[in-house]
Design a protein around this motif. Structure first.
Motif, mmCIF file in Angstrom:
data_model
loop_
_atom_site.group_PDB
_atom_site.id
_atom_site.type_symbol
_atom_site.label_atom_id
_atom_site.label_comp_id
_atom_site.label_asym_id
_atom_site.label_seq_id
_atom_site.Cartn_x
_atom_site.Cartn_y
_atom_site.Cartn_z
ATOM 1 N N LEU A 134 4.519 15.786 5.335
ATOM 2 C CA LEU A 134 5.492 15.519 4.277
ATOM 3 C C LEU A 134 5.223 14.164 3.632
ATOM 4 N N HIS A 135 5.132 14.187 2.311
ATOM 5 C CA HIS A 135 4.915 12.970 1.522
ATOM 6 C C HIS A 135 6.075 12.821 0.569
ATOM 7 N N THR A 136 6.785 11.697 0.655
ATOM 8 C CA THR A 136 7.853 11.478 -0.316
ATOM 9 C C THR A 136 7.870 10.017 -0.730
ATOM 10 N N HIS A 137 8.742 9.696 -1.646
ATOM 11 C CA HIS A 137 8.908 8.322 -2.117
ATOM 12 C C HIS A 137 10.358 7.915 -1.922
ATOM 13 N N TYR A 138 10.581 6.607 -1.707
ATOM 14 C CA TYR A 138 11.913 6.112 -1.383
ATOM 15 C C TYR A 138 12.818 5.985 -2.610
ATOM 16 N N ILE A 177 3.707 18.823 1.720
ATOM 17 C CA ILE A 177 4.773 18.906 0.726
ATOM 18 C C ILE A 177 4.735 17.571 0.011
ATOM 19 N N LYS A 178 4.309 17.591 -1.244
ATOM 20 C CA LYS A 178 4.107 16.346 -1.989
ATOM 21 C C LYS A 178 5.284 16.143 -2.928
ATOM 22 N N ASP A 179 6.211 15.288 -2.492
ATOM 23 C CA ASP A 179 7.429 15.041 -3.264
ATOM 24 C C ASP A 179 7.285 13.717 -3.991
ATOM 25 N N SER A 193 7.891 3.185 -3.267
ATOM 26 C CA SER A 193 6.877 3.486 -2.252
ATOM 27 C C SER A 193 7.462 4.401 -1.157
ATOM 28 N N GLN A 194 6.835 4.415 0.005
ATOM 29 C CA GLN A 194 7.261 5.297 1.091
ATOM 30 C C GLN A 194 8.244 4.581 2.049
ATOM 31 N N PRO A 195 8.916 5.360 2.929
ATOM 32 C CA PRO A 195 9.696 4.750 4.017
ATOM 33 C C PRO A 195 8.791 3.862 4.878
ATOM 34 N N LEU A 237 -2.744 1.206 1.929
ATOM 35 C CA LEU A 237 -4.009 0.972 1.221
ATOM 36 C C LEU A 237 -4.186 1.861 -0.015
ATOM 37 N N ARG A 238 -3.227 2.780 -0.280
ATOM 38 C CA ARG A 238 -3.341 3.622 -1.473
ATOM 39 C C ARG A 238 -1.989 3.774 -2.176
ATOM 40 N N ASP A 239 -1.170 4.726 -1.749
ATOM 41 C CA ASP A 239 0.008 5.043 -2.548
ATOM 42 C C ASP A 239 1.001 3.889 -2.623
ATOM 43 N N ALA A 240 1.147 3.131 -1.523
ATOM 44 C CA ALA A 240 2.139 2.050 -1.504
ATOM 45 C C ALA A 240 1.837 1.032 -2.604
#
Ligand code: CO
Length: 478
Positions: free
Chosen positions: A212-216, A183-185, A248-250, A16-19
């Motif tokens: 942990l926040h990362t992007h694919y 951890i905002k990656d 986006s994310q995993p 609903l947000r980052d994706a």
């Protein structure tokens, strides 16, 4: 896995947000979100990230939606799950520093309208720029019993960013009164074994839970989560599969299945997740058909690891170069970015430092002479108006770009003169449009965009009033 103690991993759902911010330029409207909230509310997520970041701007600007109204509706539809937002420190959700009273009012209204967890970051990792938002959250938590301050480390690579640096930051974040650390990656730079090392180090230096926040983007994200979870990370950010991977994310379902039967088992119902994925899948198809979702952002972009540049910054750069008919300068600009970054104190590359460094690198290459011309934002960065960088800036560049000018060492609000309360004067400017307290804050962040939205809203309401008046007058058959 030697340990037998159960430690179910938490999952923050980002669809609903980052994706959608990462894949479809933040264009998912509220009407797509609402029908599925009931099912999402039953999953058992640690939280639903659903607000903040670019969603506020995009709602007002492109979707002609009141972002506050969206938040209230999501709260109504997901009563049992914590709602989470992303907050740009002293910049709130905008692009300049605000006085503390605006920061306080925004935090207060965010929590009052439904937010539980506020993830706060600063583009330079200058933690003085985070203090006002953390203090506001803590104060409201005391009054209302709701609200958590999560402070995010903007993860980046460079000489200054040693394990000792991150450990020291974690300690300071704990001391400043945060409830958890993220951890905002944003660029997908954190590779699996480095993640293990980093999480272990942070766990030794703080008692706070670590997310942990990362992007694919670079293709390593699922493996990074696996190693981070084994190293003790508490919560990971994932997106439902139709809006996962790429920039986006995993995928949520994949991580849930990965940990099934292990001490980290989330216990989530895979059938329920499948129903949620089935709901979003046709909308994804629509986005592909309309071109809103470009298949380019769905692949692996290994250049982000090679050049340590966030994916979004790369695509911005390509379109800026296209406009200048200088696409052949792509590689030169890529090589200039790390040099510009070094010159200005090696900041993380995240909104707005990513745009500032990227644009200056393009200028340096296209003008054929470094710093022959500088953008206003780059000058502000050198002046210290965004706060302090970890490493000193290049004196030579300072002398060339802002010769003889005073430089500030204060936090951003003070460096830019936002030291006195400013909410009252902002309200005075927009009071003809005010229908709710929250409108003042929308206007504070985006004066022009909010005014356009207020006009649109007024016109819609006038239309409804006219129709009702006509009906009352018998102009229409009832
Ligand atoms: Co992100």
């Amino acid at each position: 896995m030697a340990e037998q103690v159960k430690k179910p991993i938490g999952i923050t759902e980002t669809v609903l947000r980052d994706a959608h911010q990462s894949l479809i330029a933040t264009r998912m409207p509220t009407e797509i979100m609402l029908p599925i909230l009931g099912k999402m509310d039953k999953v058992g997520y640690h939280s639903l990230e659903c607000w903040g970041g670019a969603t506020f701007d995009a709602s007002l600007r492109f979707l002609k939606e009141d972002p506050w109204d969206r938040l209230r509706k999501i709260r109504e539809g997901a009563k049992n799950t914590k709602l989470q937002m992303l907050f740009r420190g002293q910049n709130i959700l905008g692009y300049r520093p605000y006085a503390d009273d605006v920061v306080y009012a925004f935090v207060e209204k965010s929590i009052a309208n439904g937010i539980d967890i506020i993830r706060i970051f600063d583009c330079l990792n200058d933690i003085r720029n985070l203090q006002a938002a953390v203090d506001a959250t803590n104060k409201i938590k005391k009054q209302e019993g709701r609200g958590e301050a999560q402070v995010a480390l903007s993860y980046t690579l460079g000489d200054a960013y040693t394990l000792e640096y991150w450990a020291d930051m974690a300690k300071k974040i704990e001391e400043m009164g945060a409830d958890s650390i993220c951890i905002k990656d944003m660029a997908g730079l954190l590779v699996p074994y480095k993640a293990e090392e980093l999480v272990k180090t942070l766990k030794e230096s703080t008692k706070l839970p670590i997310q942990l926040h990362t992007h694919y983007t670079s293709g390593v994200a699922s493996m990074t989560y696996l190693k981070a979870v084994e190293a003790g990370v508490d919560v990971i950010d994932c997106a439902m599969s139709p809006f996962a991977l790429g920039t986006s994310q995993p995928a949520t379902e994949v991580m849930v299945e990965t940990f099934r039967g292990t001490p980290y088992d989330t216990g989530f119902d895979q059938n329920l997740l499948a129903e949620i994925a089935d709901y979003f899948a046709p909308y994804k198809e629509e986005c592909l058909k309309s071109g809103l979702l470009n298949t380019k952002v769905l692949g692996v972009n290994i250049k982000t690891l090679l050049y340590q540049v966030p994916g979004g910054m790369l695509s911005n750069m390509v379109s800026q170069l296209k406009e200048q008919h200088a696409e052949d300068k792509y590689r030169e600009v890529l090589e200039e970015i790390p040099r510009v970054r070094k010159d200005c104190g090696e900041p993380p590359l995240v909104t707005p430092s990513s745009q500032i460094v990227g644009t200056q690198a393009i200028f340096n290459v296209l003008m054929g002479e470094r710093y022959k011309m500088a953008t206003g934002e780059f000058k502000d960065l050198l002046r210290g108006n965004y706060g302090q960088t970890v490493k000193p800036m290049s004196q030579e560049v300072i002398d060339k770009v802002i010769p003889g000018e005073a430089r500030s060492t204060a936090r951003s609000a003070e460096a830019t003169g936002h030291t006195e309360p400013e909410l009252a004067s902002i309200e005075a400017e927009m009071k003809e449009w005010k229908q709710q307290e929250e409108d003042v804050l929308s206007y504070a962040l985006f004066p022009q965009v909010a005014t356009e939205f207020f006009k649109y809203r007024q016109a819609q309401q006038d239309k409804v009033d006219m129709t009702q008046a006509d009906k009352a007058n018998g102009a229409y058959p009832v």
